[in-house]
Motif scaffolding. Structure first.
Motif: not given
Length: 495
Positions: A240-251
């Motif tokens: 639900s956020s730009h930062k969340g997208a980067e974190r989720a996909l990095a994980y």
């Protein structure tokens, strides 16, 4: 090749499905309001249509169609003359009808692209399609996350809110690129006036992540369709956020590489992003298109926009405005980027630049105002109704009724912290600019009372002048202009 080497010699392939909540007064197929009240009770902003009760018929919201056309124009999509709606059939507690009204093989926007900049490199992200659909309701997991909740509550107030689903090609090669794309997309949507980023859940992302052999990737970053077809992918939901997208996909990329290192296959599945724990968890096996049993929605006729799509205007978009700001106002790249990051900021700057020198306007808006807002974690929209007060402050500085230093460090900060207007703060703090006689008297006193600093200056220590300037500023309560004081001191000392 070892499993360790196989994991490291893989390339990342990511595609996005971005669900954008459109800003309309009512839902997409009924007259229920989309504006939640602060004390809103669950399941009260509903009607027979958005709850899917027998005999209720949908009526398409014209404002949602206009918003979709604007998005299509902004991403350079093809907007066909005729588009249709389908039922996407699946059972989930937040879907009261047990199907979702959406578009299938005839979307309102086909194709398109969006340019993004990642670490100075320009990338073009291809867009497959963008289509209208209705939002499901919302689930609230009580007592923990989706895994540990004791029970789950359903709220249908959101059901039927208009969504635009924007589907990209698998053109992303890193989580960082997805964050840059989402930021750029949100910027464009805000300029179009079809989206409000401050609404909770207004932008939600599903991401498909695959790892492919690095040698299969071409120099331009493209991957053959046959290679993509063979690669199992995981769909990550609940971002639900730009930062969340980067974190989720990095994980997720790390998780998949770890599976390969251990010699295990990557299952094709749907995974949930747990924001609190920073992990993805398995939800179910990945559905295929056939599982949804799409069929035409008989209660909605084909939508034809050919006669009026050309009459729907879109504003100047961020990239075009940045270019114009550099050419028209002589701004550097950094200032132009800051001033066009939000439409409200760009509009305010242009208002100020019509009355003052563009360089002065850029300094006050891009550096002073935005800098102080960012420090307070505020947005330009938080002070939108007071922008005339900030213009008045610039007028006072330009007319030399208050020093730049006091305006920046006392008045502007007081306006944001206390909510007062500039004149009130200047009067309360005694910040009116000192008259020339008062400044000259303070200069003479500083020279007479500090013979050692005067001697240091005459001995070539130019830094001594700064000490004397400080003495004058203290004597005048900061109401003197530092540049004028510096010039008067040098005039006296060199004369």
């Amino acid at each position: 090749m070892s499993t360790q080497a196989a994991a490291e010699e893989t390339a990342v392939v990511i595609g996005l499905e971005v669900h954008v909540q459109l800003e309309t007064d009512t839902k997409v197929f009924c007259g229920c309001s989309t504006e939640p009240a602060e004390d809103e009770e669950p399941n009260t902003r509903t009607c027979p249509t958005c709850l899917g009760l027998p005999g209720a018929l949908p009526v398409l919201n014209e404002a949602a169609v206009e918003a979709a056309v604007k998005i299509g124009k902004a991403i350079d999509a093809d907007i066909p003359e005729t588009t249709t709606f389908h039922r996407k059939n699946y059972y989930y507690p937040d879907l009261p009808k047990n199907f979702q009204l959406t578009q299938y093989d005839a979307p309102i926007c086909a194709g398109g692209e969006l340019d993004v900049s990642v670490e100075g490199e320009r990338r073009t992200i291809r867009i497959t399609r963008a289509h209208l659909e209705e939002d499901p309701g919302s689930l609230q997991h009580a007592g923990g996350s989706i895994e540990s909740a004791t029970h789950t509550l359903v709220n249908y107030n959101r059901a039927g809110t208009p969504l635009m689903e924007i589907v990209t090609e698998p053109d992303f090669r890193s989580p960082k690129e997805t964050r840059a794309f989402l930021a750029k997309l949100e910027e464009v949507l805000t300029y179009l006036g079809v989206f409000d980023a401050s609404r909770d859940g207004s932008l939600r992302v599903d991401a498909n992540v695959s790892l492919v052999p690095a040698e299969e990737m071409a120099e331009d970053g493209s991957v053959p369709d046959s290679v993509l077809a063979e690669a199992n992918r995981a769909e990550v939901k609940n971002i639900s956020s730009h930062k969340g997208a980067e974190r989720a996909l990095a994980y997720e990329v790390t998780r998949q590489r770890n599976l390969l290192r251990r010699g295990r296959e990557i299952p094709q599945e749907t995974r949930h992003w747990d924001e609190g724990r920073g992990v993805t968890v398995s939800m179910r096996s990945k559905e295929e298109e056939k599982d949804y049993r799409y069929f035409r929605e008989a209660d909605l006729p084909a939508l034809e926009v050919a006669d009026w799509k050309e009459s729907i205007p879109i504003p100047e978009l961020p990239d075009a405005r940045r270019k114009r700001f550099r050419e028209e106002y002589g701004l550097d790249r950094e200032a132009a980027s800051k001033l066009t990051s939000r439409k409200a900021v760009a509009d305010f700057f242009e208002d100020v630049a019509t009355a003052f020198d563009p360089e002065l306007a850029a300094t006050w808006v891009a550096d002073n105002l935005l800098g102080e807002l960012n420090y307070r974690e505020m947005d330009i929209t938080d002070v939108e109704g007071r922008l005339d007060e900030f213009t008045r402050l610039i007028e006072l500085v330009d007319a030399e009724e208050v020093t730049v230093k006091n305006a920046e460090e006392i008045v502007l900060r007081g306006m944001l912290d206390d909510g007062d207007d500039p004149e009130t703060i200047i009067e309360r703090e005694g910040l009116g600019k000192a008259d020339s006689g008062e400044v000259e008297a303070a200069v003479d006193a500083a020279i007479d009372e500090n013979p050692e600093a005067v001697a240091d200056y005459h001995d070539g220590d130019d830094g001594a002048i700064n000490f004397l300037v400080g003495q004058v500023m203290a004597a005048t309560g900061g109401s003197a202009d530092p540049g004028q004081v510096n010039g008067l001191l040098r005039e006296r000392l060199d004369g």
